[in-house]
Design an enzyme around this catalytic site. Structure first.
Site, mmCIF file in Angstrom:
data_model
loop_
_atom_site.group_PDB
_atom_site.id
_atom_site.type_symbol
_atom_site.label_atom_id
_atom_site.label_comp_id
_atom_site.label_asym_id
_atom_site.label_seq_id
_atom_site.Cartn_x
_atom_site.Cartn_y
_atom_site.Cartn_z
ATOM 1 N N VAL A 6 -13.083 -11.594 2.681
ATOM 2 C CA VAL A 6 -13.956 -12.784 2.675
ATOM 3 C C VAL A 6 -13.718 -13.564 3.970
ATOM 4 O O VAL A 6 -12.576 -13.728 4.398
ATOM 5 C CB VAL A 6 -13.635 -13.692 1.465
ATOM 6 C CG1 VAL A 6 -14.279 -15.059 1.597
ATOM 7 C CG2 VAL A 6 -14.060 -13.011 0.164
ATOM 8 N N LYS B 68 0.836 -1.215 0.000
ATOM 9 C CA LYS B 68 0.000 0.000 0.000
ATOM 10 C C LYS B 68 0.865 1.257 0.000
ATOM 11 O O LYS B 68 0.775 2.115 0.876
ATOM 12 C CB LYS B 68 -0.963 -0.029 1.187
ATOM 13 C CG LYS B 68 -1.851 -1.272 1.180
ATOM 14 C CD LYS B 68 -2.762 -1.370 2.373
ATOM 15 C CE LYS B 68 -3.645 -2.597 2.335
ATOM 16 N NZ LYS B 68 -2.968 -3.865 2.576
ATOM 17 N N ARG C 37 -6.715 -15.722 6.178
ATOM 18 C CA ARG C 37 -6.942 -16.584 7.336
ATOM 19 C C ARG C 37 -7.919 -17.725 7.105
ATOM 20 O O ARG C 37 -7.752 -18.802 7.671
ATOM 21 C CB ARG C 37 -7.396 -15.723 8.532
ATOM 22 C CG ARG C 37 -6.281 -14.850 9.071
ATOM 23 C CD ARG C 37 -6.814 -13.752 9.940
ATOM 24 N NE ARG C 37 -7.569 -12.772 9.178
ATOM 25 C CZ ARG C 37 -8.189 -11.717 9.685
ATOM 26 N NH1 ARG C 37 -8.139 -11.497 10.976
ATOM 27 N NH2 ARG C 37 -8.839 -10.865 8.908
#
Ligand code: XMP
Length: 245
Positions: A195, A75, A217
């Site tokens: 998600v 980023k 994860r």
């Protein structure tokens, strides 16, 4: 990404977000285990930082051996010179694309896109993040130069189109924004994190316009990562074209 995704038959980008300190061997092992179910991997700052240039190049070499792509999710958000040097280093280590924060402004964004493209790399720009605090920044309204009330994410998306970025990031849990942006028909691929653990549904995100799904994860943290990846693939295959909120 489009080409790799169709060859691999997957739209899932694996976020290699180990919570413990990772060594090269465990990163390579995870990629080998899951390569059949993904189209790319994504590495965050917290994974990149402890690795050497040699180790990162090794990871990306394996990724490419499997025909996958590799994204450095840092980023980027600085002055053009700094951004460009960082991009050069990352592409030299084998990353195919780098994420950028459009807070740098349209001039800075165009600069990094031109630089990355010259080096055969891609730029993926944030438009609306998935984390709980995102509305405070990305959702904020302001009066634009035409005296119109605009949301920051709308400006970021306009800048992304104008600057020729290769993809935009919109959270999988931001269905209205996903739909609004995808209905503009810009053709820019939408990458959706969020998600599972962050509450987003892969099916709903896909139905509302997400093209690729950045998942960490729910796969990496699962007792059976292969089963988890297969289950997510299956959920995607159940999709039809009707948007639902
Ligand atoms: P989880 O474990 O939530 O991991 O599936 C998601 C991954 O995506 C990253 N992430 C984001 N990256 N914009 C981004 O560019 C976002 O809005 C965003 N939300 C999550 C996160 O760092 C992790 O690697």
């Amino acid at each position: 990404m489009t080409e790799v995704s169709s060859i691999k038959g997957s739209r899932i980008i694996l976020a290699l977000d180990f919570t413990h300190r990772t060594n090269l061997r465990s990163a390579l092992k995870a990629i080998s285990l899951l390569e059949r179910y993904i189209c790319a991997i994504k590495m965050n700052f917290h994974l990149i930082l402890p690795f050497s240039c040699y180790e990162l190049s090794e990871v990306n070499r394996l990724v490419h051996t499997y025909g996958l792509q590799s994204v450095a999710d840092i980023k980027l958000n600085d002055i053009p010179t700094t951004n460009k040097i960082a991009i050069s280093h990352l592409l030299r280590m084998g990353f195919d694309a780098v994420t950028v924060n459009p807070f740098i402004g349209a001039v800075g964004l165009r600069d990094v896109v031109v630089h990355a493209h010259r080096l055969k790399g891609g730029i993926i720009a944030l438009v609306y993040m998935s984390h709980v605090g995102a509305p405070v920044g990305f959702g904020i309204n302001f009066i634009d130069s035409n005296k119109q009330v605009t949301s920051l994410y709308q400006k970021f998306f306009q800048d992304a189109i104008a600057c020729g970025v290769d993809g935009v990031v919109i959270g999988a849990n931001r269905l209205e924004i996903l739909r609004e942006v995808s209905l503009k028909g810009s053709g820019i691929p939408i990458y959706s994190p969020g998600v599972g653990k962050q509450g987003g549904s892969i099916r709903y995100a896909a139905k509302n316009g997400a093209d690729y799904f950045i998942i960490g994860r729910s796969i990496i943290g699962s007792k059976d990562p292969v089963k988890a990846a297969k289950r997510l693939q299956h959920q995607l295959s159940l999709n039809n074209a009707t948007p639902i909120l």
